[in-house]
Design an enzyme around this catalytic site. Structure first.
Site, PDB file in Angstrom:
ATOM      1  N   ASP A 174       0.840  -1.195   0.000  1.00 33.65           N
ATOM      2  CA  ASP A 174       0.000   0.000   0.000  1.00 33.65           C
ATOM      3  C   ASP A 174       0.881   1.253   0.000  1.00 33.65           C
ATOM      4  O   ASP A 174       1.755   1.398   0.868  1.00 33.65           O
ATOM      5  CB  ASP A 174      -0.893  -0.023   1.246  1.00 33.65           C
ATOM      6  N   ASP A 175       0.644   2.155  -0.948  1.00 37.21           N
ATOM      7  CA  ASP A 175       1.353   3.437  -1.018  1.00 37.21           C
ATOM      8  C   ASP A 175       2.871   3.267  -1.112  1.00 37.21           C
ATOM      9  O   ASP A 175       3.630   4.094  -0.604  1.00 37.21           O
ATOM     10  CB  ASP A 175       1.025   4.306   0.204  1.00 37.21           C
TER      11      ASP A 175
ATOM     12  N   CYS B 120      -6.665   3.900  -3.438  1.00 31.38           N
ATOM     13  CA  CYS B 120      -6.864   2.552  -2.894  1.00 31.38           C
ATOM     14  C   CYS B 120      -7.970   1.720  -3.544  1.00 31.38           C
ATOM     15  O   CYS B 120      -7.715   0.692  -4.169  1.00 31.38           O
ATOM     16  CB  CYS B 120      -7.110   2.653  -1.400  1.00 31.38           C
TER      17      CYS B 120
ATOM     18  N   ARG C  11      -7.618  -1.595  -6.268  1.00 31.30           N
ATOM     19  CA  ARG C  11      -7.933  -2.955  -5.819  1.00 31.30           C
ATOM     20  C   ARG C  11      -9.081  -3.563  -6.622  1.00 31.30           C
ATOM     21  O   ARG C  11      -9.080  -4.767  -6.915  1.00 31.30           O
ATOM     22  CB  ARG C  11      -8.273  -2.922  -4.325  1.00 31.30           C
TER      23      ARG C  11
ATOM     24  N   LYS D 125      -6.006  -5.649   4.013  1.00 38.58           N
ATOM     25  CA  LYS D 125      -6.940  -4.572   3.682  1.00 38.58           C
ATOM     26  C   LYS D 125      -7.887  -4.982   2.555  1.00 38.58           C
ATOM     27  O   LYS D 125      -7.455  -5.550   1.550  1.00 38.58           O
ATOM     28  CB  LYS D 125      -6.120  -3.344   3.284  1.00 38.58           C
TER      29      LYS D 125
ATOM     30  N   HIS E 258     -11.267  -2.777   1.486  1.00 35.29           N
ATOM     31  CA  HIS E 258     -11.611  -1.454   0.931  1.00 35.29           C
ATOM     32  C   HIS E 258     -12.414  -1.520  -0.363  1.00 35.29           C
ATOM     33  O   HIS E 258     -12.318  -0.642  -1.224  1.00 35.29           O
ATOM     34  CB  HIS E 258     -10.354  -0.600   0.733  1.00 35.29           C
TER      35      HIS E 258
ATOM     36  N   SER F 202      -8.759   1.180   4.848  1.00 34.44           N
ATOM     37  CA  SER F 202      -7.419   1.617   5.244  1.00 34.44           C
ATOM     38  C   SER F 202      -7.316   1.710   6.762  1.00 34.44           C
ATOM     39  O   SER F 202      -8.278   2.063   7.444  1.00 34.44           O
ATOM     40  CB  SER F 202      -7.094   2.983   4.628  1.00 34.44           C
TER      41      SER F 202
ATOM     42  N   HIS G  85       1.213   2.358   3.954  1.00 31.59           N
ATOM     43  CA  HIS G  85       0.218   3.383   4.247  1.00 31.59           C
ATOM     44  C   HIS G  85       0.388   3.855   5.698  1.00 31.59           C
ATOM     45  O   HIS G  85       0.714   3.059   6.584  1.00 31.59           O
ATOM     46  CB  HIS G  85      -1.178   2.784   4.050  1.00 31.59           C
TER      47      HIS G  85
ATOM     48  N   ASP H 245      -0.136  -0.853  -4.896  1.00 37.27           N
ATOM     49  CA  ASP H 245      -1.471  -0.423  -5.322  1.00 37.27           C
ATOM     50  C   ASP H 245      -1.447   0.961  -5.946  1.00 37.27           C
ATOM     51  O   ASP H 245      -2.315   1.316  -6.743  1.00 37.27           O
ATOM     52  CB  ASP H 245      -2.467  -0.471  -4.158  1.00 37.27           C
ATOM     53  N   ASN H 246      -0.471   1.791  -5.569  1.00 30.08           N
ATOM     54  CA  ASN H 246      -0.283   3.118  -6.159  1.00 30.08           C
ATOM     55  C   ASN H 246       1.000   3.687  -5.567  1.00 30.08           C
ATOM     56  O   ASN H 246       1.640   3.047  -4.722  1.00 30.08           O
ATOM     57  CB  ASN H 246      -1.471   4.058  -5.893  1.00 30.08           C
TER      58      ASN H 246
ATOM     59  N   LYS I 198       0.816   9.814  -5.436  1.00 26.72           N
ATOM     60  CA  LYS I 198      -0.513   9.231  -5.225  1.00 26.72           C
ATOM     61  C   LYS I 198      -1.613  10.227  -5.601  1.00 26.72           C
ATOM     62  O   LYS I 198      -1.482  11.416  -5.362  1.00 26.72           O
ATOM     63  CB  LYS I 198      -0.648   8.824  -3.757  1.00 26.72           C
TER      64      LYS I 198
END
Length: 536
Positions: free
Chosen positions: A39-40, A79, A83, A132, A134, A157, A246, A295-296, A326
């Site tokens: 994540d991130d 996010c 996904r 996660k 989301h 998140s 994240h 994811d990004n 992001k």
């Protein structure tokens, strides 16, 4: 002595044997799949990508034993849309998920969209999700209703609820209240009234989550799932969606000198990935594909708690203020690290330059499982198994980049990649560390960068130049064709309506929905409406 004469049948048998020896990548039985989604995470957060990064020895070893993809992209730069695209192989403009879901969301990934877990379960797989989600948590949007036999994790998140040990965030967030008056305290960008829940299937097992133990629990639950699936004799699909990187970050303390909070957290994530690889190898090395991706890109407004972009700094945007990570369509927002490890199948110590996307995970794993894609819809992802196996290095000819919370309408295609060229139709609107967002600008004709010689996206082509005039017609045609294809598709619409009744609450009688005990409330995944459980 005469030459021996082989019968036609003998020749056929010999040919089949030779093909089997020459093409070791032919899959003889259904492989196991582990998709690890960070994540991130920044492209430069892997030492294999960026020499200045020293905290990822296990991921670097995964790259050495597998293939590293350096031109790999998320399908969106935030996010929920990213996904949704991973699990459907379709962009948000098709699957309906164009921005993030809230803790009060009644909806989620539209129910008429078929998930990767649903396809693989139908093909005989044991399916598990750890981490996660989301993509909607209320009613039938819960993971157990979307193809996963087992779920353990946080429904959104981990900054979307208070905890007793809040970790590191900018701005810092207070711990969960323990008394009714404290619950009224408001903090910008902080959730202060409802505790963060941890689910096992449809049961809340902890609220608030103990963030410091989350890494250990994720590793344990992932290992248990792999063990159970291996004991059953069925192939398995594990979707491990990490909390790292994240915010809030909760690294083991104290961090080693010179690494800081982010570096210590990155090292913790790396060790977790190493543990999962070790467990997977012990239960079927050679028959388990591990696919690691982000994811990004990093969340720039978190400053020193955000990751490393590598060379993809979006210099043109930075000169005007605002983020180029992001939420944006700059390379730093969607170009993410990606590794694939499959001993004996995917070549080791290989770096691929193919233009690939998180969208490709769905059709590729479906093909490798011997299953069929869902009918009556179009896919943005490709079956890139020839690229994984080293037979080809050709990926997408065109890749679309939607707006994910910056300037423009969410979900709309605001940038396009064609070979080495990147065209922007809208820029600006995402917050940087210094608080600037940059002016929202519409570009007609589009800004065009040549990434072969300008990875930093610093200097767009001069519109009067021969190169710009030569590539613009091809970009315009690709953009128009993409929009026409989307318009002609079976497109879904997500329900983004909200209601406090949708908030997961272990015990509405306690401040912040706090649980007292090992087991909490069990939610009915088929119950769409219920009385409010929000405790303020």
């Amino acid at each position: 002595m005469g030459t021996p004469c082989l019968s036609p049948w003998a020749v056929l048998v010999l040919a089949l044997v030779l093909v089997g020896l020459w093409a070791p990548c032919v899959v003889s039985r259904q492989p196991n799949f582990i998709v690890i989604l960070a994540d991130d995470v920044g492209w430069g957060d892997l030492g294999a990508n960026w020499a200045e990064t020293k905290e990822t020895p296990h991921l670097d070893q995964l790259a050495a034993e597998g293939t590293r993809f350096v031109d790999f992209h998320s399908a969106a730069s935030t996010c929920s849309p990213s996904r949704a695209s991973l699990l459907t192989g379709r962009l948000g403009v098709r699957n309906g998920v164009t921005h993030n879901f809230a803790i009060t969301s009644l909806g989620g990934l539209p129910l008429n969209e078929t998930t990767l877990a649903e396809v693989l379960r139908e093909a005989g797989y044991s399916t598990g999700a750890v981490g996660k989600w989301h993509l909607g948590h209320h009613g039938r949007h819960h993971p157990n209703s979307r193809g996963f036999d087992y779920y353990f994790g946080i429904p959104y998140s981990h900054d979307m609820g208070c905890t007793d040990t809040p970790g590191y965030n900018l701005p810092p967030c207070p711990p969960c209240p323990r008394h009714g008056t404290a619950a009224r305290e408001a903090r910008k960008d902080c959730y202060t009234e409802v505790a963060l829940p941890l689910f096992e299937n449809v049961t809340i097992v902890q609220q608030p989550v103990e963030l410091g133990s989350l890494v250990t629990r994720y590793a344990e639950e992932a290992a248990r799932f792999i063990q159970r699936a291996s004991d059953s004799g069925r192939p398995y699909f594990l979707y491990l969606a990490l909390a790292h990187m994240h915010v809030p970050l909760t690294p083991p303390l104290p961090p080693a000198p010179g690494r800081g909070i982010y570096g210590a957290s990155l090292s913790e994530m790396d060790a977790l990935v190493g543990r999962i690889k070790e467990v997977a190898d012990s239960h079927g090395k050679g028959n388990t594909l591990v696919w690691f991706a982000g994811d990004n890109g990093p969340w720039a407004q978190k400053c020193e708690l955000a990751g490393c972009l590598g060379p993809f700094v979006g210099a043109w945007q930075r000169q005007r203020g605002g983020s180029s990570a992001k939420q944006t369509t700059w390379e730093g927002g969607h170009r993410v690290p990606a590794l694939v490890y499959w001993p004996g199948r995917v070549p080791a110590r290989r770096t691929s330059l193919a233009l690939l996307s998180i969208l490709d995970i769905f059709p590729t794993l479906v093909a490798l499982a011997g299953a069929a894609l869902p009918p009556n819809r179009r896919f943005d992802g490709l079956d890139v198994s020839p690229v994984l196996f080293g037979w080809s290095d050709v990926g997408h000819k065109v890749l679309l980049h939607p707006n994910s919370g910056a300037a423009g309408k969410v979900g709309e295609i605001e940038a396009l990649r064609l070979a080495q060229y990147k065209a922007f139709y809208t820029t600006g609107g995402a917050m940087a560390c210094d608080g600037s967002t940059g002016p929202a600008e519409r570009h007609q004709p589009p800004l065009i960068f040549n990434l072969d010689r300008d990875l930093q996206e610093q200097e767009p082509l001069d519109v009067a130049s021969r190169e710009y005039q030569a590539v613009l017609p091809a970009i315009s045609r690709a953009y128009a064709r993409a929009l026409q294809d989307i318009a002609a598709d079976n497109v879904s619409v997500a329900d983004y309506s909200q209601d406090p009744a949708a908030i997961p609450c272990c015990n509405a009688q306690h401040v912040g929905c706090r649980c007292r005990g090992a087991r909490g409330a069990t939610l009915d995944p088929h119950l769409e409406k219920r009385t409010p459980r929000l405790c303020l």
